[in-house]
Design an enzyme around this catalytic site. Structure first.
Site, mmCIF file in Angstrom:
data_model
loop_
_atom_site.group_PDB
_atom_site.id
_atom_site.type_symbol
_atom_site.label_atom_id
_atom_site.label_comp_id
_atom_site.label_asym_id
_atom_site.label_seq_id
_atom_site.Cartn_x
_atom_site.Cartn_y
_atom_site.Cartn_z
ATOM 1 N N GLY A 64 0.803 -1.216 0.000
ATOM 2 C CA GLY A 64 0.000 0.000 0.000
ATOM 3 C C GLY A 64 0.835 1.264 0.000
ATOM 4 N N SER A 65 0.523 2.167 0.903
ATOM 5 C CA SER A 65 0.992 3.536 0.855
ATOM 6 C C SER A 65 2.497 3.696 1.028
ATOM 7 C CB SER A 65 0.283 4.351 1.937
ATOM 8 O OG SER A 65 0.773 5.667 1.960
ATOM 9 N N CYS A 66 3.054 4.650 0.278
ATOM 10 C CA CYS A 66 4.455 5.046 0.432
ATOM 11 C C CYS A 66 4.692 5.759 1.758
ATOM 12 C CB CYS A 66 4.860 5.977 -0.709
ATOM 13 S SG CYS A 66 4.719 5.250 -2.352
ATOM 14 N N THR A 67 3.627 6.208 2.432
ATOM 15 C CA THR A 67 3.746 6.947 3.683
ATOM 16 C C THR A 67 4.048 6.033 4.862
ATOM 17 O OG1 THR A 67 2.189 8.543 2.770
ATOM 18 C CG2 THR A 67 2.587 8.715 5.107
#
Length: 590
Positions: A64-67
């Site tokens: 999922g997210s790069c964050t």
């Protein structure tokens, strides 16, 4: 079971031990782990509700997210991180969060990858000790670790990476402190990824401007204090608030002020005022074959897959490091051979499709892929629009760790499935049935009652064409006052939609527009505090919302969203292309 001793690859050195928390499903830390408590909040994950703080966390990888790197940095600096991370394979996003904590703030946790067999051997282990490249499992709590080691010497850059004269200049500090530290971080990641050289990139998109907590602002301010300036054209992702209107929207200053300050810090480094999670909708969108560095998972997948530009799935903070130097590891999807599909997925003939099909399919395909790049076959004659591909890619990026997909006969590097596979046989071939999609439909539809309190559109940001479609659906109608309806989009898209008259039509219907931020960051009061059930056409947000904002979700196509805004109720109708699957399921239970 008896003691288990396993050797792996040390990604970040160190020693730690604790109760083992094991899952065979990858986990996104953004939207999956609460950064101030360490609770797993991904309500679709087997570890949902568990606390990772102080435990040895074993997962195949992030997803999922790069964050996720930013969330892990927050956890490390606020004392809620796991004691150690154990992965099945080398993992970039979460490992980068640890490297930033170590290099810039003097805090760290050990990180190791074990490979498939070694990782599986931990399945029944109760306690674990990690020491550099070794993991030892125990039935009972192990004895205390030896006394803490003296501080390690600074990590030395591998001599296996070929540096240009300018690269060496960055590393030696000839271009300032910020670029020096940035190059050191880039080279550590390049070493882990197995790159032997760097390449020039033409543009960057920064995801690290999302406010995850004090650590994210602390990182950016440190770069500004070092007089950091980007060396390539750089756009900014959605930030955590509507920068121009957060006070008007009633956002708590405890979030609004630092989130706005974080956006300002990246502007001070020379980034463009863009604030969108869909940079591919901007006039600066890259071209086929262009070497870029983008973070934000949906943007990465769209750039690679739909445009044919070349980027890795860059973690937050590595994105700005590369923007400060213009240099990136020459590895992964930057290289033609590493963009090839290894997995073939066949889709059945389902008849006439609506716009809910593509986010649902992306969500399901992502679950099947892991980190493998797929080629999806069977949609050659369906002519998905760019909005369809945007929705597919965003949901795919949510549930997979892969940086791209191919769609045979649709995406630019897959005019045929054979071309996407590079002429090789796929390592795996999977067939998706209508019954499989029905299962994922039910997974995304988490609401248990028909009421709809808010309709949430624009994850990723709405495009101009989506604004046009929504205006056509809403023309001459008025939603219920009791149902909020909010569209998030970029500033540039809003201006175009205003000029075309779509915004007037939609505001007459009762739509509220929010720019600069997106649904993955929005909470109360934009989401009414009394709202229990949300409705969305986004597979990405249907997945994240239960964990991020604690609401249940109705997932449906855009026309159903408009209808529910007018009635306050979800119809619970299945799309036509899924109804046969439900009918067949009913027959099997008779």
């Amino acid at each position: 079971m008896s003691e288990v001793s396993l050797n792996g690859r040390c990604l970040v050195s160190g020693s730690a031990q604790g109760e083992l928390l094991y899952a065979d499903m990858a986990l996104s830390f953004w939207g999956g782990v609460e950064p101030f408590t360490g609770e797993v909040i991904d309500r679709h994950h087997p570890l949902s509700g568990q606390i990772i703080t102080g435990r040895v966390l074993a997962i195949p990888s992030g997803r999922g997210s790069c964050t996720g790197s930013s969330v892990l940095l927050e956890l490390i600096l606020n004392g809620h991180a796991p004691a150690a991370l154990v992965f099945e394979r080398v993992e970039d996003i979460l490992t980068l969060g640890v490297l930033i904590a170590e290099q810039m703030f003097g805090h760290s946790i050990p990180v190791i990858s074990l490979g498939e067999a070694g990782f599986a051997a931990l399945r029944k282990v109760k306690f674990a000790r990690v020491e550099d490249a070794r993991v030892t499992g125990f039935d009972n709590p192990p004895t205390a670790l030896a006394a803490a080691r003296s501080p390690r010497a600074p990590h030395r850059v591998s001599t296996q990476i070929t540096l240009t004269e300018m690269d060496q200049g960055f590393l030696d500090g000839a271009y300032g402190k910020a670029a020096q530290v940035a190059m050191g971080i880039i080279l550590r990641m390049a070493e882990l990824q197995g790159a032997t050289e760097l390449l020039d990139i033409t543009q960057a998109h920064i995801d690290g401007c999302i406010y995850t907590g004090p650590a994210s602002l602390r990182f950016a301010r440190q770069l500004v204090d070092w007089d950091a300036k980007v060396r390539v054209p750089t756009t900014l992702n959605s930030i955590s608030v509507d920068k121009r209107r957060w006070r008007e929207l009633g956002v708590d200053p405890a979030l609004g002020e630092p989130a706005s300050q974080l956006g300002n810090a990246y502007l001070d480094m020379g980034a463009r005022v863009s604030f969108t999670c869909a940079p591919y909708l901007l006039d600066s969108a890259p071209e086929l074959g262009e070497q870029i560095v983008w973070a934000e998972s949906n943007a990465v997948v769209y750039a690679n897959s739909v445009i044919g530009a070349r980027t890795l799935k860059y973690p937050d903070y590595l994105d700005i490091c590369i923007a400060l130097t213009g240099r990136a590891p020459k590895i992964g999807c930057h290289l033609t051979q590493q963009r090839l599909a290894t997995l073939r997925i066949d889709i059945p003939e389902l008849g006439t499709l609506d716009d809910s099909f593509y986010p649902l399919l992306g969500y399901h395909v992502g679950l099947l892929c892991g980190a493998d790049i797929p080629v999806v076959c069977g949609l050659e004659h369906k002519a998905p629009t760019l909005d369809d591909l945007k929705a597919f890619g965003a949901a795919f990026a949510t549930t997979s760790a892969a940086p791209m997909f191919h769609m045979a006969g649709v995406t630019p590097e897959a005019t045929t499935a054979e071309l996407a596979l590079g002429g090789h046989a796929p390592a795996r071939t999977l067939n998706i049935s209508a019954a499989d999609l029905l299962s994922s439909w039910r997974e995304l539809n988490s609401a248990q009652s028909p009421e709809v309190d808010a309709v949430t559109l624009g994850n990723p940001h709405f495009s101009y064409s989506e604004c046009a479609t929504l205006a056509r659906l809403c023309h001459g109608l008025r939603k219920l006052d009791s149902v909020a309806m909010v569209v998030t989009c970029g500033r540039a898209t809003l201006e175009r939609a205003q000029q075309a008259g779509y915004v007037t039509t939609l505001e007459n219907f009762g739509v509220q527009f929010v720019t600069d931020t997106c649904w993955c960051m929005l909470g109360e009061p934009v989401i009414p505090p009394t709202a229990r059930n949300l409705m969305t056409n986004s597979g990405k947000y249907a997945h994240y919302a239960p964990g991020l904002v604690g609401r249940r979700v109705h997932f449906a196509n855009l026309a159903e969203c408009v209808e529910s805004a007018c009635t306050g109720l979800a119809s619970a109708r299945l799309p036509v292309w899924l109804q046969a699957a439900e009918h067949a399921e009913g027959l099997t239970h008779v």
